[in-house]
Write a protein that holds these residues in place. Structure first.
Motif, short mmCIF file in Angstrom:
data_model
loop_
_atom_site.label_atom_id
_atom_site.label_comp_id
_atom_site.label_asym_id
_atom_site.label_seq_id
_atom_site.Cartn_x
_atom_site.Cartn_y
_atom_site.Cartn_z
N ALA A 166 0.76 -1.33 0.00
CA ALA A 166 -0.05 0.11 0.01
C ALA A 166 0.87 1.12 -0.01
O ALA A 166 0.86 2.05 0.98
N LEU A 167 1.76 1.48 -1.20
CA LEU A 167 2.45 2.49 -1.21
C LEU A 167 2.04 3.14 -2.69
O LEU A 167 1.36 2.55 -3.36
N PRO A 168 2.60 4.54 -2.73
CA PRO A 168 2.37 5.19 -4.13
C PRO A 168 2.63 4.26 -5.15
O PRO A 168 3.73 3.58 -5.21
N GLN A 169 1.94 4.08 -6.36
CA GLN A 169 1.98 3.11 -7.45
C GLN A 169 3.23 3.21 -8.17
O GLN A 169 3.69 2.36 -8.83
N ARG A 170 4.01 4.37 -7.97
CA ARG A 170 5.27 4.37 -8.59
C ARG A 170 6.18 3.39 -8.07
O ARG A 170 7.33 3.05 -9.06
N PHE A 171 5.81 2.89 -6.93
CA PHE A 171 7.17 2.19 -6.22
C PHE A 171 6.84 0.77 -6.83
O PHE A 171 7.77 -0.01 -7.03
N TYR A 172 5.59 0.35 -6.97
CA TYR A 172 5.35 -0.72 -7.75
C TYR A 172 5.87 -1.08 -9.27
O TYR A 172 6.49 -1.86 -9.45
N ALA A 173 5.69 0.04 -9.86
CA ALA A 173 6.24 0.17 -11.05
C ALA A 173 7.81 0.10 -11.34
O ALA A 173 8.56 -0.42 -12.07
#
Length: 399
Positions: A166-173
């Motif tokens: 549950a982090l800002p999605q830029r980290f998933y990318a």
């Protein structure tokens, strides 16, 4: 296809190996062992398929192998002397991290090697040694196909909700995801159960890979649904020396109140915690059970509680459970701890027959229980050998 497949698993101070003969019914092991204590007091031992000792050698002088390349050279020399004229046709490597893209076994070339190397920051304690094993094997066996098999690959099938933080999605990318590990073990267990009992293999399983490193995986229809480890092999249940899941706020507190830097936190979380840290005795369950101190008993109780909690959570992720499977060193052998884990899971339909559990029977389900409880030996090396042979066949067919 004839010849031998060499499977290598390079760790921080050891190289484990198994030699398989390619056979029509699948790879057959003919020898296995390891060189441990690389860089300190190396010890090389090997056994054949009947568990007879083939070599048992220790070094304490200047001729001792001090790094992975030297240790592999010793292994290669022994193989040359011991295996006769049978050629090695492929070398399979266990690679801990495949990142978001390397989701299946691959033939290693310069581009793949660069991809694996780029993942070192995601697995700094494991990936460099996997790379060292690949490079040393390529130098020793020029022209022999090198196949990389990834511990994260099996988990790439799980849904996004189980894959993301549950982090800002830029980290998933950027690749910060719940990768999961022990995937080769889970793949082997899932495939074996499907061959043994197709209906069960198509069902809902929780597989508990419990050893010095420990994790659990929810598998439905042969595919990963969720798993307890995540971005690193540190998350999830407590392990031999690793903490398992921990509130990130604890780390922030230790950084601020104890002035702990990343090196100190790494030592604490990877090497000084888990069963060893809680018991104050050892990471070995046998030694902890023998100690019998309140701290030792507390460590085992905590481990059982966290594993039991994870079993229930993974069953919820699948909407139910058909079988619980124990594997790896603790899962296959720690009778009392296995029974302790299953206590309190009656609401899921899990109950263990005490006598069968003491006997380490392949199935320990109590009469009347609705969820089967199984004990199965895992074999990551055989899974790697299967992948290596399959890729070789595909390469021949494509050629």
């Amino acid at each position: 296809m004839t010849g031998l497949v060499l499977v290598l698993n390079a760790g921080s101070s050891s190289i484990k190996f198994t030699v398989f003969a390619a056979a029509p019914e699948g790879p057959e092991p003919i020898a296995s062992g390891q060189i441990e204590g690389i860089g300190a007091a190396p010890h090389f031992f090997a056994r054949d398929a009947a568990w007879q000792v083939l070599v048992d050698r220790r070094w304490d002088g200047e001729d001792a192998p001090r790094h992975h390349a030297a240790a592999l050279a010793v292994l290669i020399g022994w193989l040359d002397d011991s295996l006769g004229e049978r050629p090695i046709i492929a070398i399979g490597h266990r690679v801990v991290h495949g990142g978001p893209d390397l989701a299946a076994p691959v033939l290693v070339d310069a581009a793949i090697l660069a991809q694996i190397e780029a993942l070192v920051p995601l697995a700094p304690l494991h990936q460099p040694h996997n790379l060292a094993g690949i490079r040393a094997a390529a130098e020793a066996f020029p022209g022999v196909k090198q196949i990389a098999c990834f511990d994260t690959a099996f988990h790439r099938a799980k849904p996004w909700v189980a894959d993301t933080f549950a982090l800002p999605q830029r980290f998933y990318a950027q690749g910060i995801r719940r990768y999961g590990f022990h995937g080769l073990s889970y793949e082997y267990i899932a495939a074996s159960l499907a061959a043994e009992d197709p209906a069960l293999g198509a069902g809902r399983l929780v597989v508990a890979h419990l050893g010095n490193g420990a994790s659990l995986c929810a598998i439905a229809g042969g595919r990963c649904v969720d798993t307890s480890m995540s971005f690193t092999a540190l998350d999830g249940v407590p392990m031999g020396t690793r903490s398992g899941q921990i509130d990130p706020g604890v780390l922030l507190h230790l950084m601020q109140a104890e002035s702990m830097d990343t090196d100190a936190l790494t030592r604490l979380l990877y090497h000084e915690s888990g069963l060893k840290g809680l018991s104050g005795v050892s990471q070995d369950v046998r030694e902890i059970e023998a100690a019998g101190t309140p701290e030792a008993e507390g460590a085992l109780a905590h481990f059982a509680y966290r594993v039991r909690r994870e079993i229930a959570a993974l069953a919820a992720a699948m909407g139910g459970l058909d079988a619980l499977v124990f594997t790896a060193g603790i899962g296959e052998n720690a009778r009392a701890l296995r029974g302790q884990i299953c206590e309190g899971l009656g609401f899921l339909g899990i109950a263990v027959d005490a006598e069968r559990n003491r006997a380490n029977a392949p199935e320990i389900t109590a009469p009347g229980a609705t969820v089967r409880v199984l004990i199965r030996r895992t074999d990551e090396e055989r899974m790697i050998a299967r992948h290596a042979l399959a890729l070789l066949r595909d390469t021949v067919c494509a050629g």
